[in-house]
Structure formats: C-alpha cells, structure tokens
Scaffold this motif. Sequence first.
Motif, PDB file in Angstrom:
ATOM      1  N   ALA A 121     -17.132 -83.901 -33.725  1.00 18.30           N
ATOM      2  CA  ALA A 121     -15.728 -83.828 -34.119  1.00 18.30           C
ATOM      3  C   ALA A 121     -15.577 -84.574 -35.437  1.00 18.30           C
ATOM      4  O   ALA A 121     -16.065 -85.696 -35.595  1.00 18.30           O
ATOM      5  CB  ALA A 121     -14.845 -84.443 -33.040  1.00 18.30           C
ATOM      6  N   ARG A 122     -14.888 -83.941 -36.386  1.00 15.48           N
ATOM      7  CA  ARG A 122     -14.796 -84.520 -37.717  1.00 15.48           C
ATOM      8  C   ARG A 122     -13.342 -84.541 -38.178  1.00 15.48           C
ATOM      9  O   ARG A 122     -12.538 -83.693 -37.800  1.00 15.48           O
ATOM     10  CB  ARG A 122     -15.670 -83.730 -38.700  1.00 15.48           C
ATOM     11  N   GLU A 123     -13.026 -85.516 -39.008  1.00 16.92           N
ATOM     12  CA  GLU A 123     -11.665 -85.645 -39.525  1.00 16.92           C
ATOM     13  C   GLU A 123     -11.536 -84.906 -40.855  1.00 16.92           C
ATOM     14  O   GLU A 123     -12.480 -84.805 -41.630  1.00 16.92           O
ATOM     15  CB  GLU A 123     -11.316 -87.120 -39.720  1.00 16.92           C
TER      16      GLU A 123
ATOM     17  N   PRO B  84     -10.240 -77.832 -26.349  1.00 18.84           N
ATOM     18  CA  PRO B  84     -11.570 -78.209 -25.846  1.00 18.84           C
ATOM     19  C   PRO B  84     -12.219 -79.246 -26.746  1.00 18.84           C
ATOM     20  O   PRO B  84     -11.982 -79.282 -27.956  1.00 18.84           O
ATOM     21  CB  PRO B  84     -12.342 -76.893 -25.869  1.00 18.84           C
ATOM     22  N   THR B  85     -13.065 -80.084 -26.133  1.00 18.73           N
ATOM     23  CA  THR B  85     -13.873 -81.004 -26.929  1.00 18.73           C
ATOM     24  C   THR B  85     -15.031 -80.231 -27.554  1.00 18.73           C
ATOM     25  O   THR B  85     -15.322 -79.084 -27.180  1.00 18.73           O
ATOM     26  CB  THR B  85     -14.437 -82.127 -26.050  1.00 18.73           C
ATOM     27  N   VAL B  86     -15.718 -80.866 -28.498  1.00 17.03           N
ATOM     28  CA  VAL B  86     -16.838 -80.198 -29.141  1.00 17.03           C
ATOM     29  C   VAL B  86     -17.938 -79.898 -28.124  1.00 17.03           C
ATOM     30  O   VAL B  86     -18.586 -78.834 -28.181  1.00 17.03           O
ATOM     31  CB  VAL B  86     -17.366 -81.045 -30.325  1.00 17.03           C
ATOM     32  N   ASP B  87     -18.155 -80.795 -27.156  1.00 21.12           N
ATOM     33  CA  ASP B  87     -19.169 -80.546 -26.132  1.00 21.12           C
ATOM     34  C   ASP B  87     -18.775 -79.381 -25.225  1.00 21.12           C
ATOM     35  O   ASP B  87     -19.633 -78.582 -24.824  1.00 21.12           O
ATOM     36  CB  ASP B  87     -19.395 -81.801 -25.289  1.00 21.12           C
TER      37      ASP B  87
ATOM     38  N   VAL C 235     -16.934 -76.815 -26.077  1.00 18.63           N
ATOM     39  CA  VAL C 235     -17.143 -75.578 -26.842  1.00 18.63           C
ATOM     40  C   VAL C 235     -18.612 -75.195 -26.828  1.00 18.63           C
ATOM     41  O   VAL C 235     -18.976 -74.044 -26.562  1.00 18.63           O
ATOM     42  CB  VAL C 235     -16.648 -75.745 -28.300  1.00 18.63           C
ATOM     43  N   LEU C 236     -19.480 -76.173 -27.098  1.00 19.94           N
ATOM     44  CA  LEU C 236     -20.911 -75.899 -27.152  1.00 19.94           C
ATOM     45  C   LEU C 236     -21.433 -75.399 -25.809  1.00 19.94           C
ATOM     46  O   LEU C 236     -22.256 -74.477 -25.763  1.00 19.94           O
ATOM     47  CB  LEU C 236     -21.663 -77.159 -27.576  1.00 19.94           C
ATOM     48  N   GLU C 237     -20.959 -75.985 -24.725  1.00 20.14           N
ATOM     49  CA  GLU C 237     -21.420 -75.595 -23.389  1.00 20.14           C
ATOM     50  C   GLU C 237     -21.082 -74.144 -23.056  1.00 20.14           C
ATOM     51  O   GLU C 237     -21.773 -73.511 -22.242  1.00 20.14           O
ATOM     52  CB  GLU C 237     -20.808 -76.523 -22.338  1.00 20.14           C
ATOM     53  N   ARG C 238     -20.057 -73.605 -23.682  1.00 15.86           N
ATOM     54  CA  ARG C 238     -19.620 -72.248 -23.358  1.00 15.86           C
ATOM     55  C   ARG C 238     -20.267 -71.188 -24.244  1.00 15.86           C
ATOM     56  O   ARG C 238     -20.004 -70.000 -24.091  1.00 15.86           O
ATOM     57  CB  ARG C 238     -18.099 -72.148 -23.441  1.00 15.86           C
ATOM     58  N   ILE C 239     -21.101 -71.622 -25.179  1.00 14.70           N
ATOM     59  CA  ILE C 239     -21.817 -70.664 -26.019  1.00 14.70           C
ATOM     60  C   ILE C 239     -23.121 -70.295 -25.326  1.00 14.70           C
ATOM     61  O   ILE C 239     -23.926 -71.170 -24.993  1.00 14.70           O
ATOM     62  CB  ILE C 239     -22.108 -71.250 -27.415  1.00 14.70           C
ATOM     63  N   ASP C 240     -23.329 -69.023 -25.099  1.00 14.61           N
ATOM     64  CA  ASP C 240     -24.521 -68.552 -24.399  1.00 14.61           C
ATOM     65  C   ASP C 240     -25.702 -68.543 -25.371  1.00 14.61           C
ATOM     66  O   ASP C 240     -25.884 -67.595 -26.132  1.00 14.61           O
ATOM     67  CB  ASP C 240     -24.262 -67.161 -23.823  1.00 14.61           C
ATOM     68  N   LEU C 241     -26.492 -69.604 -25.365  1.00 16.83           N
ATOM     69  CA  LEU C 241     -27.594 -69.753 -26.307  1.00 16.83           C
ATOM     70  C   LEU C 241     -28.924 -69.577 -25.597  1.00 16.83           C
ATOM     71  O   LEU C 241     -29.147 -70.150 -24.529  1.00 16.83           O
ATOM     72  CB  LEU C 241     -27.550 -71.134 -26.956  1.00 16.83           C
ATOM     73  N   GLU C 242     -29.797 -68.816 -26.197  1.00 17.62           N
ATOM     74  CA  GLU C 242     -31.146 -68.640 -25.656  1.00 17.62           C
ATOM     75  C   GLU C 242     -31.885 -69.974 -25.726  1.00 17.62           C
ATOM     76  O   GLU C 242     -31.998 -70.576 -26.805  1.00 17.62           O
ATOM     77  CB  GLU C 242     -31.878 -67.581 -26.467  1.00 17.62           C
ATOM     78  N   PRO C 243     -32.386 -70.485 -24.602  1.00 13.47           N
ATOM     79  CA  PRO C 243     -33.049 -71.794 -24.595  1.00 13.47           C
ATOM     80  C   PRO C 243     -34.219 -71.853 -25.572  1.00 13.47           C
ATOM     81  O   PRO C 243     -35.025 -70.927 -25.662  1.00 13.47           O
ATOM     82  CB  PRO C 243     -33.533 -71.935 -23.143  1.00 13.47           C
ATOM     83  N   GLY C 244     -34.279 -72.922 -26.325  1.00 13.06           N
ATOM     84  CA  GLY C 244     -35.382 -73.152 -27.234  1.00 13.06           C
ATOM     85  C   GLY C 244     -35.326 -72.367 -28.534  1.00 13.06           C
ATOM     86  O   GLY C 244     -36.229 -72.494 -29.362  1.00 13.06           O
ATOM     87  N   ALA C 245     -34.262 -71.585 -28.718  1.00 19.92           N
ATOM     88  CA  ALA C 245     -34.200 -70.718 -29.893  1.00 19.92           C
ATOM     89  C   ALA C 245     -33.284 -71.248 -30.988  1.00 19.92           C
ATOM     90  O   ALA C 245     -33.130 -70.600 -32.018  1.00 19.92           O
ATOM     91  CB  ALA C 245     -33.726 -69.317 -29.489  1.00 19.92           C
TER      92      ALA C 245
ATOM     93  N   ASN D 175     -13.469 -79.654 -34.457  1.00 19.32           N
ATOM     94  CA  ASN D 175     -14.781 -79.553 -33.819  1.00 19.32           C
ATOM     95  C   ASN D 175     -15.667 -78.678 -34.695  1.00 19.32           C
ATOM     96  O   ASN D 175     -15.327 -77.521 -34.950  1.00 19.32           O
ATOM     97  CB  ASN D 175     -14.663 -78.932 -32.428  1.00 19.32           C
ATOM     98  N   VAL D 176     -16.770 -79.213 -35.164  1.00 25.48           N
ATOM     99  CA  VAL D 176     -17.647 -78.484 -36.088  1.00 25.48           C
ATOM    100  C   VAL D 176     -19.019 -78.326 -35.438  1.00 25.48           C
ATOM    101  O   VAL D 176     -19.698 -79.315 -35.141  1.00 25.48           O
ATOM    102  CB  VAL D 176     -17.776 -79.219 -37.433  1.00 25.48           C
ATOM    103  N   ILE D 177     -19.407 -77.073 -35.226  1.00 27.32           N
ATOM    104  CA  ILE D 177     -20.696 -76.756 -34.610  1.00 27.32           C
ATOM    105  C   ILE D 177     -21.486 -75.891 -35.582  1.00 27.32           C
ATOM    106  O   ILE D 177     -21.052 -74.799 -35.960  1.00 27.32           O
ATOM    107  CB  ILE D 177     -20.499 -76.021 -33.272  1.00 27.32           C
TER     108      ILE D 177
END
Length: 205
Positions: free
Chosen positions: A180-182, A157-160, A162-172, A198-200
């Motif tokens: 993405a980093r080398e 997966p791309t970094v985006d 991965v981020l899209e699949r994390i269930d994050l509370e909006p605004g929190a 991929n670093v989040i």
Amino acid sequence: MNESEKAHWEARYAERDQIWSGRVNPWLAEVVGGLTPGRALDLGCGEGADVLWLAERGWHAVGVDISDTALARAGAEAARRDLTDRVRLLQINLSDDFPDGTFDLVSAQFLQSLVRLDRESIFAAAARAVASGGTLLIVDHGAAPPWAQHIHDHVFPTVDEVLERIDLEPGAWERVNVDAREREAIGPDGQQAVLIDNVIVLRRT
C-alpha cells in the motif's frame, strides 16, 4: 451484456465532457519507465489517458471499456495525436468477456465499481493474458478519497486481500512490488489529500 452496468457508466460519462484528468496514472508511469515497449492491455481504460501515454512511448496499446462514450473520447484523442496506428479500443463488459491474445503489460488501474464487476474472474483472465517475461500491474483504491462521501461506507480490500484473489500459477510469478502506497492528489474542487493505493506489480517468469 448487463445493460444496467453499461447504463451506469454511460450516465457517469454524460455528466461532463471530460470525467478524468487526461493525465497518465502515476503508478503506471513509474512501472513502465523501466520496461521495453511491446503490447499492452489497459482494462477499464476510460477516456484513454493511459493507452495514449503508452502509445506515445512506442507501445501498441489495447484499451477496453464498457462505455461507448468513453471509448469515443479516447478514439478522438488518439486521432488528434496521430496515434491510431498504435491504439486499439474495444467495447467489452469485462465481467462477461475478455480480449484475446497475450500482452507484455496488462494494467488494471482502479478497476473498482459500485455496480457488478467480477474482479476475481477479470484478474484471473488478466494473469493468463500476460506473456512470458511480461508484467501484470493492478492498482486499487485502498480507501475512499475524502471528497467521495457517498462511498465512505464501502469496504476497500487490503493489498493482501487483492493479491489472494488473483489466480496465479504457482512458481510462475515474481513479486516486483506488493504494498500500500501513499499518493498526493487534488480533488474535483481543488481539495488536497493524501490517498492510499494498493499497488501490485508481478512479472511472469
């Protein structure tokens, strides 16, 4: 617990007396350098390098892994370094269960697998486990290492994504780093390569 998943990892750790390098993951070291020690949770801790590194720096660290063999090695090393008062190790299949409590740091370093791994539910639980003001750190392989020929047809997966699949509370959440980093790395037979990670890094506000 699905025994095939556990058997896969037990077989992996049975290949050698030590599978991983024993060194802290570099992105964890970079992120934690600016944090005040507190309670940390390491998901898929393996032989415990990150957990032990955190404990040596004043964190009370919980390490979770599916493999009893990996955890036994981590526990033995914690005892050797006199860190058992700051290290707790739990045998859990994260696709089925998750540790209780909240943490100032929740870290998932390369939590990827060729057998069943419910990353969506794991990352959702990981986000819920981050205390107010705490940090969620997720690091993924962005591409296969050149020496891992058996997974070159695997889609990373791309970094985006991965981020899209994390269930994050909006605004929190504050996005501290999402890219993405080398990273320069040395393979099992001394091969040198530049890897993509991929670093989040997210902070609960």
